[in-house]
Design an enzyme around this catalytic site. Structure first.
Site, PDB file in Angstrom:
ATOM      1  N   HIS A 106       2.359   6.518  24.744  1.00  0.00           N
ATOM      2  CA  HIS A 106       2.090   6.013  26.099  1.00  0.00           C
ATOM      3  C   HIS A 106       0.587   5.880  26.341  1.00  0.00           C
ATOM      4  CE1 HIS A 106       1.510   6.487  30.504  1.00  0.00           C
ATOM      5  NE2 HIS A 106       2.545   5.663  30.552  1.00  0.00           N
ATOM      6  N   ARG A 140      22.580 -11.393  21.567  1.00  0.00           N
ATOM      7  CA  ARG A 140      21.208 -10.986  21.879  1.00  0.00           C
ATOM      8  C   ARG A 140      20.849 -11.426  23.290  1.00  0.00           C
ATOM      9  NH1 ARG A 140      18.083 -14.069  17.074  1.00  0.00           N
ATOM     10  NH2 ARG A 140      16.539 -12.409  17.363  1.00  0.00           N
ATOM     11  N   ARG A 149     -31.481  -6.214  44.874  1.00  0.00           N
ATOM     12  CA  ARG A 149     -31.538  -5.334  46.044  1.00  0.00           C
ATOM     13  C   ARG A 149     -32.850  -4.564  45.985  1.00  0.00           C
ATOM     14  NH1 ARG A 149     -26.599  -4.582  43.351  1.00  0.00           N
ATOM     15  NH2 ARG A 149     -24.724  -4.918  44.615  1.00  0.00           N
ATOM     16  N   SER A 191     -25.631 -16.832  50.825  1.00  0.00           N
ATOM     17  CA  SER A 191     -25.021 -16.077  49.737  1.00  0.00           C
ATOM     18  C   SER A 191     -23.958 -15.198  50.386  1.00  0.00           C
ATOM     19  CB  SER A 191     -26.073 -15.226  49.036  1.00  0.00           C
ATOM     20  OG  SER A 191     -25.450 -14.415  48.078  1.00  0.00           O
ATOM     21  N   CYS A 223     -22.211 -13.044  46.007  1.00  0.00           N
ATOM     22  CA  CYS A 223     -22.913 -11.983  45.292  1.00  0.00           C
ATOM     23  C   CYS A 223     -22.229 -10.621  45.434  1.00  0.00           C
ATOM     24  CB  CYS A 223     -24.361 -11.900  45.747  1.00  0.00           C
ATOM     25  SG  CYS A 223     -24.524 -11.421  47.471  1.00  0.00           S
ATOM     26  N   TYR A 273     -22.743 -21.255  42.824  1.00  0.00           N
ATOM     27  CA  TYR A 273     -22.823 -20.239  41.786  1.00  0.00           C
ATOM     28  C   TYR A 273     -22.079 -18.966  42.171  1.00  0.00           C
ATOM     29  CZ  TYR A 273     -26.319 -17.875  44.668  1.00  0.00           C
ATOM     30  OH  TYR A 273     -26.939 -17.222  45.708  1.00  0.00           O
ATOM     31  N   MET A 283      19.673  -5.502  27.585  1.00  0.00           N
ATOM     32  CA  MET A 283      20.573  -4.981  26.566  1.00  0.00           C
ATOM     33  C   MET A 283      20.017  -5.228  25.165  1.00  0.00           C
ATOM     34  SD  MET A 283      24.452  -5.943  25.506  1.00  0.00           S
ATOM     35  CE  MET A 283      23.895  -6.942  24.131  1.00  0.00           C
ATOM     36  N   GLY A 301      14.426  -3.034  28.958  1.00  0.00           N
ATOM     37  CA  GLY A 301      15.428  -2.737  29.975  1.00  0.00           C
ATOM     38  C   GLY A 301      16.635  -3.632  29.796  1.00  0.00           C
ATOM     39  N   GLU A 320     -22.395 -12.062  55.760  1.00  0.00           N
ATOM     40  CA  GLU A 320     -21.594 -10.853  55.578  1.00  0.00           C
ATOM     41  C   GLU A 320     -21.008 -10.342  56.886  1.00  0.00           C
ATOM     42  OE1 GLU A 320     -24.181  -7.906  53.789  1.00  0.00           O
ATOM     43  OE2 GLU A 320     -25.925  -8.841  54.702  1.00  0.00           O
ATOM     44  N   ARG A 359     -33.227  -9.862  48.105  1.00  0.00           N
ATOM     45  CA  ARG A 359     -32.802  -9.471  49.449  1.00  0.00           C
ATOM     46  C   ARG A 359     -33.807  -8.492  50.047  1.00  0.00           C
ATOM     47  NH1 ARG A 359     -27.270  -6.331  50.109  1.00  0.00           N
ATOM     48  NH2 ARG A 359     -28.509  -4.627  49.263  1.00  0.00           N
ATOM     49  N   LYS A 369      13.797 -16.372  23.812  1.00  0.00           N
ATOM     50  CA  LYS A 369      14.387 -16.316  22.470  1.00  0.00           C
ATOM     51  C   LYS A 369      15.221 -17.570  22.204  1.00  0.00           C
ATOM     52  CE  LYS A 369      15.325 -12.058  21.285  1.00  0.00           C
ATOM     53  NZ  LYS A 369      16.103 -10.832  21.545  1.00  0.00           N
ATOM     54  N   ARG A 423       7.890 -16.237  18.432  1.00  0.00           N
ATOM     55  CA  ARG A 423       7.280 -16.244  19.771  1.00  0.00           C
ATOM     56  C   ARG A 423       5.769 -16.116  19.590  1.00  0.00           C
ATOM     57  NH1 ARG A 423       9.654 -10.307  21.233  1.00  0.00           N
ATOM     58  NH2 ARG A 423       8.918  -9.341  19.341  1.00  0.00           N
ATOM     59  N   GLY A 467     -22.008 -12.268  50.894  1.00  0.00           N
ATOM     60  CA  GLY A 467     -22.027 -10.852  50.515  1.00  0.00           C
ATOM     61  C   GLY A 467     -20.640 -10.304  50.772  1.00  0.00           C
ATOM     62  N   THR A 468     -19.753 -10.516  49.803  1.00  0.00           N
ATOM     63  CA  THR A 468     -18.335 -10.278  50.079  1.00  0.00           C
ATOM     64  C   THR A 468     -17.954  -8.802  50.135  1.00  0.00           C
ATOM     65  OG1 THR A 468     -17.943 -10.745  47.756  1.00  0.00           O
ATOM     66  CG2 THR A 468     -17.463 -12.493  49.325  1.00  0.00           C
ATOM     67  N   ASN A 469     -18.830  -7.901  49.682  1.00  0.00           N
ATOM     68  CA  ASN A 469     -18.503  -6.483  49.867  1.00  0.00           C
ATOM     69  C   ASN A 469     -18.496  -6.162  51.356  1.00  0.00           C
ATOM     70  OD1 ASN A 469     -18.517  -6.314  47.123  1.00  0.00           O
ATOM     71  ND2 ASN A 469     -20.474  -5.246  46.971  1.00  0.00           N
ATOM     72  N   ASP A 470     -19.617  -6.485  52.028  1.00  0.00           N
ATOM     73  CA  ASP A 470     -19.683  -6.225  53.462  1.00  0.00           C
ATOM     74  C   ASP A 470     -18.795  -7.186  54.238  1.00  0.00           C
ATOM     75  OD1 ASP A 470     -21.084  -3.944  53.915  1.00  0.00           O
ATOM     76  OD2 ASP A 470     -23.058  -4.907  53.913  1.00  0.00           O
TER      77      ASP A 470
END
Ligand code: ADP
Ligand code: MG
Ligand code: MG
Length: 915
Positions: free
Chosen positions: A489, A117, A595, A798, A865, A885, A128, A126, A779, A651, A47, A373, A800-803
């Site tokens: 909310h 202010r 897959r 490639s 991937c 990529y 004043m 939160g 992986e 794959r 402000k 703002r 395989g970031t999940n595994d």
């Protein structure tokens, strides 16, 4: 709070210990040294920096001063005491205001009133609340009445001041004050505050002062300096209030940022019909249109506009007419001031180069700016404003690209209900958050989370939501409430999360115990499917078909700009023709992960798949594989045709075989018939296939190593399809055959021979060759570490970031839900590592693998991937390690393109700093 009226001062310990804490603004002064982009927010708070910024460009800002955030930090470091030097600095600040206004603080003849202010770096609930009209007491109120020639105004200001001060600074229970006001109005038969006379207000002030004496045990402070220090102390005190602490924790705001205090000359919007107060946006924050947008109230002060005491009037004539409202717009009621305001809007946009959210006051025909703002906006508006501003030349195309949040784009891609689909409308609520969603009705957050974890789409239905429901809201596809408005909310949180929401559906009765809801005579039990439309507020029984959103021209424009700066390619994870088409429409530049096992589940093929798995020997497997070959070939041909000419990473079979096993008696019988063996034999084979830990069992390339004929068949299907499509369409696809779960060089070496032999055989049969690559998924940590070895046989990696996340962290994604929440709360993981890449751990393995892979094969193609390929933070990491990529699911392609562009811009900026 009683002590805030007697602040502690400590003497400074030397010249070095007295840095400057007070910065003046207004009347041609701007101590903050505005640099053209809004001053120093870190020092002056948001402000304060922008008040200084507005003053620096000559806008009409009531004079004032800011006590910097550094003072707040010091205040707490020194056990909540002010340095002595602050007294003199504040006195200088007051003198600055007095000099410009010609009024004096505490002066009975011509009293100066100020507002106090709070203002942190970022707007923070939160803190004043603002105190207005500070400087009034039993003597100055008479002075104010004389100078203004308006008794009523003076006493109205005093009663507002006592009420606010008692509430905000003294923290007395405000209920009693509101009650006193209501009683005063009732006594007079008055509808509005403005109906009370000067005498009524005088009596009300007396009542208020009595209430202060009773509740606080001391008389209302009459010394204006006590009033001021009390308010300043209360602002700094509120930095450590419980509410502020909670907010800081939830939003990662460091406690040492501190807040600033702004003390500013009052201007009065409540001095009769040539006075007013208002709020405005320089553009429409909902749609993004270039139209002034806002509300104002004649003869009103400060927060009367948002408080809803009276119905505000529109700013512009067009807005009033569109809404069909009668009360004159500001454009019509105060044409001259409105004209000035419109000029200010343009100046502010040019200065801050963004859409602004503004507070202003008109005092007897004179315009004053009180705040500006960057305005909050919907995803749709963010997109439109960014593109418009670049086209107007206000910002560059790169800035436009940088300004749109990729996850906001996600929101715009939400499907909407098919207008042609039949719908069984149960009731209508408020359209609180856009998008449509279907799912099983559930009536509490725990159920929502539990059902979502087992893969079900749910709609969370509540009377109203509260912060305890957040996890359930997150897990739900959509949210429906019986109570609460557009700013309830549920509405606010749902919009933030990008979840569709219908709020305030008053016809709903919810019986959470019986787990059912009722609308008139209709009943919906837990688990029954409902659909909500967050755009219209409709609530429907059953599932309603959805259609893809029409994307605006702005979307396409921004994507073109993003693509211009993007280095990373963006591919898709897709295995069905429908997904491939959506992905191409969204701009996918190939397939990063197809897959093949999904293709095996098809009802027409599953028997052959089971026959293959349960075969006793290679011969038996080959019989089944021969049946599958034409099916797989047809799948690939369709995909290759859609992805004409683009690279497609396919794959080979990856999951543990038991996933395909028959369960029902009937299914066994069917396989037995097809294979020509007994059911009992089959059951024995199935039991033999049991694994204790299938994720780490006989899966991935381990299948190909033990049963090479499976990969041989798949490779053959891929090459036959590729050659056929090349022949037919002229656009040869580029198959990238990917071997999963490789941990050693030898595994890949063996599989590459199988694949290459299949390719040669097909090319010889067909008399035509095509280009293709063989590579592997990384992986397993071992694969990442041995990447230099593995790269001898891999043309691409490639990630395989999940595994890779599961195997690096030793955490099963499917079982993590039980402890992940606690882990994130405790700060053990910064974020869910399956959503946003664990850059420190998994990221380091990727970095190592990329480096080592390139050391063997400089042009090795690198991509990602996993789920992370669509996550903006993870994409930024991929740019950092210069992958080629990322690959994301179809709907996340646009966000990935934008995130990749932003990552490129950040990299370019970093490079230009370091050179
Ligand atoms: P918030 O952060 O809640 O918006 P503000 O400090 O902006 O709090 O103030 C609350 C209200 O008081 C706003 O409507 C603002 O315009 C008004 N206000 C603040 N300072 C002054 C002043 N010096 N003169 C007139 N009105 C003021
Ligand atoms: Mg406030
Ligand atoms: Mg404000």
């Amino acid at each position: 709070m009683a002590d805030s009226l007697n602040p502690t001062f400590r003497s400074d310990t030397g010249p070095a210990a007295t840095p400057r804490y007070v910065y003046r603004f207004g009347g041609g002064v701007s101590d903050g040294g505005d640099t053209g982009h809004g001053g120093d927010k870190n020092l002056l708070g948001g402000k304060g920096a922008n008040l200084d910024g507005m003053a620096s460009i000559g806008l009409p800002v009531p004079p004032g001063f800011t006590i910097s955030t550094a003072m707040c930090t010091r205040y707490y470091e020194e056990g909540q005491a002010f340095p002595d030097s602050l007294r003199a600095e504040v006195a200088k600040g007051i003198a600055h205001i007095e000099g410009i206004t010609g009024k004096a603080f505490g002066d009975v003849a011509n009293p100066l009133l100020v507002s106090v202010r709070s203002g942190a770096r970022v707007s923070m609930p939160g803190m004043m609340d603002t105190v207005l009209n500070l400087g009034l007491n039993d003597a100055t109120v008479e002075g104010l009445a004389r100078v203004s020639g308006d008794q009523r105004f003076a006493w109205d200001s005093y009663r507002r001041f006592v009420q606010m001060y008692a509430d905000v600074v003294l923290e007395l229970d405000h209920g009693a004050f509101e009650e006193a006001l209501e009683i005063a109005k009732e006594d007079k038969g008055a509808q509005l505050d403005t109906d009370l006379s000067a005498d009524d207000l005088k009596a009300l002030v007396a009542t208020y002062k009595r209430l202060v004496q009773e509740e606080w045990g001391r008389p209302f402070p009459q010394d204006v300096h006590d009033q001021l220090w009390g308010a300043v102390g209360a602002v700094f005190g509120s930095w450590q209030s419980e509410r502020a602490k909670v907010y800081r924790r939830l939003n990662d705001i460091p406690a040492n940022w501190g807040t600033a205090v702004n003390v500013q000359a009052m201007v009065f919007g409540n001095m009769g019909d040539t006075s007013a107060t208002g709020v405005a946006f320089t553009r429409d924050p909902a749609k993004g249109d270039r139209a002034y947008y806002g509300e104002f109230l004649i003869n009103a002060q400060g927060e009367d506009v948002v408080a809803g005491i009276r119905t505000p009037q529109y700013l512009t004539k067009v807005a009033r007419e569109t809404a069909g409202a009668k009360a004159a717009s500001m454009e019509e009621a105060m044409p001259e001031v409105y004209g000035q305001l419109a000029k200010v809007f343009d100046l502010l946009e040019t200065h801050y180069r963004d859409m602004q959210d503004i507070e202003f006051t008109v005092e007897r025909g004179q315009l004053w700016m009180l705040q500006t703002r960057s305005g909050k906006r919907t995803a749709k508006a963010a997109l439109k404003i960014a593109v418009d501003m670049a086209e107007e030349g206000l910002i560059s195309q790169e800035e436009a690209v940088a300004r749109v949040d990729p996850s906001a784009l996600d929101q715009l891609l939400h499907p909407t209900l098919d207008p042609a689909a039949p719908r069984d409308v149960l009731t209508k609520g408020l359209p609180a958050s856009p998008g449509a969603a279907s799912g099983a009705a559930v009536f509490d957050a725990e159920t929502a989370q539990a059902w979502a974890e087992r893969g079900e789409a749910v709609i969370l239905v509540r009377v109203e939501t509260s912060p305890e429901d957040i996890h359930g809201m997150h897990a739900a596809r959509g949210i429906l409430t019986a109570r609460g408005g557009m700013t309830s909310h549920a509405a606010v949180v749902a919009r933030g999360m990008g979840r569709p929401c219908v709020s305030g559906a008053g016809a709903l009765t919810i019986d959470a115990r019986q787990r059912r809801m009722r609308i008139g005579t209709r009943e919906i039990d837990e688990g029954e499917t409902i659909t909500i439309d967050g755009a219209t507020g409709e609530v429907m029984a059953g599932e309603v078909a959805t259609v893809q959103p029409e994307l605006s021209g702005d979307f396409g424009t921004l994507m073109v700009w993003a693509d211009k700066v993007r280095r990373l390619r963006v591919r898709t994870n897709a295995e069905t023709p429908a997904d491939c088409r959506v992905a191409r429409d969204f701009g996918a530049e190939g397939i990063g992960l197809c897959r093949t096992e999904h293709m095996f589940f098809d009802a027409a093929r599953i028997t052959a798949v089971r026959q293959m798995i349960l075969a006793e020997d290679e011969r038996g497997r080959r019989v089944a594989l021969d049946r599958l070959l034409p099916e797989q070939r047809a799948d690939f041909a369709e995909i290759f045709t859609i992805m004409a000419g683009l690279p497609c990473t396919i794959r080979l079979l990856d999951p543990p075989l038991h996933e395909f096993l028959p369960h029902e008696e009937e299914e066994f019988a069917e396989v037995a018939r097809a294979a020509g063996v007994g059911v009992e034999t089959l059951k024995r084979r199935a039991a033999e296939l049991h694994e204790f830990n299938p994720m780490l069992g006989h899966r991935g390339c381990r299948l190909g190593v033990t049963y090479p004929e499976i990969y041989e068949m798949q490779a053959r299907a891929i090459f036959e399809a590729a050659v056929d499509v090349a022949e037919k369409t002229g656009a040869a696809p580029i198959p990238e055959v990917m071997v999963p779960l490789v941990g050693t060089r030898r595994e890949l070496e063996l599989m590459k021979v199988v694949i290459d032999q299949a390719a040669e055989a097909v090319f010889a049969e067909k008399g035509r060759r095509i280009d293709y690559l063989v590579g592997t998924m990384i992986e397993l940590p071992r694969a990442a570490l041995r990447a230099a070895d593995i790269a001898h046989d891999a043309a691409f990696f490639s990630f395989g970031t999940n595994d890779l996340t599961q195997t690096t962290l030793g955490v099963s994604r499917d079982d993590a839900a039980r402890f992940l929440g606690v882990y994130v709360d405790q700060g053990i993981y910064a974020k869910d590592p399956f959503v946003s890449l664990d850059v420190e751990g998994v990221g380091e393995l990727i970095r190592i693998a990329a480096e080592r892979g390139r050391s063997t094969r400089a042009d090795i193609k690198l991509g990602i991937c996993g789920e992370h390929g669509g996550d903006p933070a993870s994409i930024a990491f991929c740019e950092e390690v210069a992958l080629d990529y990322v690959s994301a699911s179809p709907y996340r392609i646009p966000a990935a393109r934008l995130a990749a562009a932003q990552a490129s811009l950040v990299r370019a900026a970093q490079r230009s700093i370091s050179t």
